[in-house]
Design a protein around this motif. Sequence first.
Motif, PDB file in Angstrom:
ATOM      1  N   ARG A  32       0.819  -1.217   0.000  1.00  0.00           N
ATOM      2  CA  ARG A  32       0.000   0.000   0.000  1.00  0.00           C
ATOM      3  C   ARG A  32       0.853   1.268   0.000  1.00  0.00           C
ATOM      4  O   ARG A  32       1.912   1.312   0.623  1.00  0.00           O
ATOM      5  CB  ARG A  32      -0.886   0.016   1.246  1.00  0.00           C
ATOM      6  N   TYR A  75      -4.476   4.454   5.411  1.00  0.00           N
ATOM      7  CA  TYR A  75      -4.161   5.341   4.288  1.00  0.00           C
ATOM      8  C   TYR A  75      -4.194   6.815   4.705  1.00  0.00           C
ATOM      9  O   TYR A  75      -3.275   7.576   4.378  1.00  0.00           O
ATOM     10  CB  TYR A  75      -5.144   5.121   3.128  1.00  0.00           C
ATOM     11  N   LYS A 100      -8.819   5.810  -5.792  1.00  0.00           N
ATOM     12  CA  LYS A 100      -7.876   4.729  -5.509  1.00  0.00           C
ATOM     13  C   LYS A 100      -7.447   4.083  -6.816  1.00  0.00           C
ATOM     14  O   LYS A 100      -8.256   3.930  -7.735  1.00  0.00           O
ATOM     15  CB  LYS A 100      -8.545   3.683  -4.607  1.00  0.00           C
ATOM     16  N   TRP A 113      -4.024   5.229  -2.665  1.00  0.00           N
ATOM     17  CA  TRP A 113      -5.071   6.229  -2.520  1.00  0.00           C
ATOM     18  C   TRP A 113      -4.448   7.575  -2.864  1.00  0.00           C
ATOM     19  O   TRP A 113      -3.317   7.875  -2.438  1.00  0.00           O
ATOM     20  CB  TRP A 113      -5.631   6.267  -1.100  1.00  0.00           C
TER      21      TRP A 113
END
Length: 173
Positions: A32, A75, A100, A113
């Motif tokens: 991520r 995030y 996203k 994101w």
Amino acid sequence: MSEEIFDIVNERDEVVGQNTRREVHARGLWHRAVHVLVFNARGEVFLQKRSMKKDIAAGKWDSSSSGHLDSGEGYDACAVREVREELGLEIKSPLQKLFKVDARKETGWEFCWIYRCESEGPFVLHPDEIETGDWFAPDAVTKWVNEQPQDFASAFVLIWKKFTTESQRRGEK
């Protein structure tokens, strides 16, 4: 300093394990990240030129701020942290969450994101992260990305094209 630990995620962006930054990148594991686009009152976007010390996309132009989520971090918290660490900017109000991007080759297998905020600077650029930065008119960035995509981190090219498409759809400039 110990090596960063990232959450490894599956195709639904659900945490399935953890590993070191080095292993995650070497093995192309899904993980991520966040990107933040900072705009000023004139509508210009601040872009950073990544430090030559970076292990990925060194010397390439990129989002105002970007970075990986630490293991267990959300995030939104990561976006605020990265803006503070890379630009020296303390966020007073919530960042605008834009969209996203799913993990793919162009993002380095990162689910990303994308956020937006407004600031006039001045910024305190983290020298290990950023070589330099400057304000650019969005139309100039679009032209530059289309004509010389090799000047940019591959994730930024993807993000900028989606950002401009979404902005046009909403009737923004």
